[in-house]
Design a protein around this motif. Structure first.
Motif, PDB file in Angstrom:
ATOM      1  N   ALA A  13       3.673   5.945 -61.455  1.00 28.18           N
ATOM      2  CA  ALA A  13       2.828   5.972 -62.403  1.00 28.18           C
ATOM      3  C   ALA A  13       2.031   6.042 -62.605  1.00 28.18           C
ATOM      4  O   ALA A  13       1.264   7.298 -63.409  1.00 28.18           O
ATOM      5  N   LYS A  14       2.179   4.920 -62.410  1.00 23.67           N
ATOM      6  CA  LYS A  14       0.263   4.477 -63.228  1.00 23.67           C
ATOM      7  C   LYS A  14      -0.892   4.683 -62.035  1.00 23.67           C
ATOM      8  O   LYS A  14      -0.918   5.241 -62.782  1.00 23.67           O
ATOM      9  N   ALA A  15      -0.260   5.232 -60.801  1.00 27.63           N
ATOM     10  CA  ALA A  15      -1.543   5.643 -60.128  1.00 27.63           C
ATOM     11  C   ALA A  15      -1.440   6.955 -60.353  1.00 27.63           C
ATOM     12  O   ALA A  15      -2.153   7.521 -60.232  1.00 27.63           O
ATOM     13  N   THR A  16      -0.653   7.690 -60.241  1.00 31.28           N
ATOM     14  CA  THR A  16      -0.296   9.051 -60.492  1.00 31.28           C
ATOM     15  C   THR A  16      -1.476   9.419 -62.672  1.00 31.28           C
ATOM     16  O   THR A  16      -1.962  10.533 -62.348  1.00 31.28           O
ATOM     17  N   ALA A  17      -0.907   9.292 -62.670  1.00 32.55           N
ATOM     18  CA  ALA A  17      -2.035   8.702 -64.561  1.00 32.55           C
ATOM     19  C   ALA A  17      -3.220   8.263 -64.307  1.00 32.55           C
ATOM     20  O   ALA A  17      -4.092   9.429 -64.668  1.00 32.55           O
ATOM     21  N   THR A  18      -3.738   7.357 -63.602  1.00 32.33           N
ATOM     22  CA  THR A  18      -5.660   7.390 -63.197  1.00 32.33           C
ATOM     23  C   THR A  18      -6.126   8.437 -62.300  1.00 32.33           C
ATOM     24  O   THR A  18      -6.719   8.757 -62.727  1.00 32.33           O
TER      25      THR A  18
ATOM     26  N   ILE B 235       0.074   8.110 -51.132  1.00 30.10           N
ATOM     27  CA  ILE B 235       0.274   8.412 -49.872  1.00 30.10           C
ATOM     28  C   ILE B 235       2.174   7.822 -49.585  1.00 30.10           C
ATOM     29  O   ILE B 235       2.624   8.564 -48.607  1.00 30.10           O
ATOM     30  N   LEU B 236       1.858   6.794 -49.708  1.00 31.93           N
ATOM     31  CA  LEU B 236       2.895   6.159 -48.895  1.00 31.93           C
ATOM     32  C   LEU B 236       4.365   7.277 -50.021  1.00 31.93           C
ATOM     33  O   LEU B 236       5.089   6.799 -49.107  1.00 31.93           O
ATOM     34  N   ASN B 237       4.410   6.645 -51.049  1.00 30.09           N
ATOM     35  CA  ASN B 237       5.457   6.537 -52.050  1.00 30.09           C
ATOM     36  C   ASN B 237       5.791   7.967 -51.682  1.00 30.09           C
ATOM     37  O   ASN B 237       6.756   8.503 -50.860  1.00 30.09           O
ATOM     38  N   LYS B 238       4.463   8.923 -51.071  1.00 29.96           N
ATOM     39  CA  LYS B 238       5.116  10.451 -50.720  1.00 29.96           C
ATOM     40  C   LYS B 238       5.455  10.406 -49.161  1.00 29.96           C
ATOM     41  O   LYS B 238       6.134  11.533 -48.551  1.00 29.96           O
ATOM     42  N   HIS B 239       4.778   9.980 -48.478  1.00 32.08           N
ATOM     43  CA  HIS B 239       4.720  10.325 -46.845  1.00 32.08           C
ATOM     44  C   HIS B 239       5.195   8.917 -45.915  1.00 32.08           C
ATOM     45  O   HIS B 239       5.330   9.695 -44.529  1.00 32.08           O
TER      46      HIS B 239
ATOM     47  N   THR C 263      10.336   0.110 -50.410  1.00 30.84           N
ATOM     48  CA  THR C 263      10.545   1.540 -51.456  1.00 30.84           C
ATOM     49  C   THR C 263       9.127   0.909 -52.667  1.00 30.84           C
ATOM     50  O   THR C 263       9.439  -0.383 -52.966  1.00 30.84           O
ATOM     51  N   ILE C 264       7.963   1.139 -52.918  1.00 31.75           N
ATOM     52  CA  ILE C 264       6.984   1.510 -54.591  1.00 31.75           C
ATOM     53  C   ILE C 264       8.030   1.456 -55.770  1.00 31.75           C
ATOM     54  O   ILE C 264       8.673   2.281 -55.723  1.00 31.75           O
ATOM     55  N   PRO C 265       7.573   0.483 -56.318  1.00 31.45           N
ATOM     56  CA  PRO C 265       8.243   0.631 -57.688  1.00 31.45           C
ATOM     57  C   PRO C 265       8.012   2.249 -58.198  1.00 31.45           C
ATOM     58  O   PRO C 265       6.879   2.309 -58.484  1.00 31.45           O
ATOM     59  N   LYS C 266       8.698   2.842 -59.212  1.00 30.88           N
ATOM     60  CA  LYS C 266       8.310   4.047 -59.520  1.00 30.88           C
ATOM     61  C   LYS C 266       7.412   3.685 -60.792  1.00 30.88           C
ATOM     62  O   LYS C 266       6.393   4.846 -61.234  1.00 30.88           O
ATOM     63  N   ASP C 267       7.280   2.783 -61.723  1.00 32.65           N
ATOM     64  CA  ASP C 267       6.113   2.268 -62.604  1.00 32.65           C
ATOM     65  C   ASP C 267       4.719   2.670 -62.235  1.00 32.65           C
ATOM     66  O   ASP C 267       3.716   2.512 -62.729  1.00 32.65           O
TER      67      ASP C 267
END
Length: 203
Positions: free
Chosen positions: A182-187, A109-113, A175-179
């Protein structure tokens, strides 16, 4: 604008969000064994024909993956073989994840909005959750200072009036790190957030 990087980033978002392995991309898009992983590692590139083939795993119209603000397709619009894999793997994730972690949802949410330097409250973050998740996390506070997000969140010391009480105001300071994203997205995947965005778009 480097469209090739945009396309690869979007393709990875789609792959991770649907639980696909590198080898399955090779298989479904008719790439040579190991090609897609080499591409992601920067050891190879996809030519135009291959880019279109991989993009068509998710969209009938491959031009959508060139959009920096690409919206993921509706789950029901995905090809059947992708739906089967996604359902199976997301199902396993849900079963093994006995205690869902609201921080993982907050990362996306934070990364996107939420832009760096902007403030927010817990109710704003929870507002992006669908009804099922709101029920799961009802009454649960988000303890930023005890989470992996603590280096990126600042307690402003201020409060803001909410529906029933005053709420603490926080600020995203880095900025929240890309890794981490990516980990949150995979989870947890992004279907729940895509669903919110689609409904907001319809209003």
């Amino acid at each position: 604008m480097d469209y090739y990087k945009i396309v690869l980033s979007n393709l990875e978002k789609l792959r991770i969000g649907n639980g696909l392995e590198y080898s399955e991309i090779d298989k479904f898009a008719n790439l040579k064994d190991g090609k897609y992983e080499e591409v992601i590692d920067g050891k190879a590139i996809l030519d135009t024909k291959e880019l279109i083939a991989v993009s068509k795993l998710y969209f009938p119209n491959p031009s959508k993956v060139f959009n920096p603000k690409m919206r993921s397709p509706s789950f029901n619009d995905l090809p059947d073989y992708i739906q089967i894999i996604a359902k199976e793997r997301k199902g396993k994730t849900t079963r093994t994840q006995e205690k869902r972690d609201i921080i993982q949802y907050s990362i996306l949410i934070l990364n996107k909005h939420v832009k760096v330097g902007k403030d927010f409250t817990n109710s704003i973050i929870k507002g992006y959750l669908n009804n099922e998740l709101k029920t799961v996390f009802k009454g649960k506070s988000i303890e930023w200072s005890k989470s992996v997000l603590s280096p990126f969140i600042e307690d402003t010391g201020e409060t803001r009036k909410a529906k029933t009480k005053e709420e603490k105001v926080y600020k995203l300071i880095k900025t929240i790190p890309k890794d981490m994203v990516a980990k949150a997205t995979a989870t947890i995947g992004t279907a729940w957030l895509d669903e919110f965005e689609e409904k907001s778009k319809e209003k």
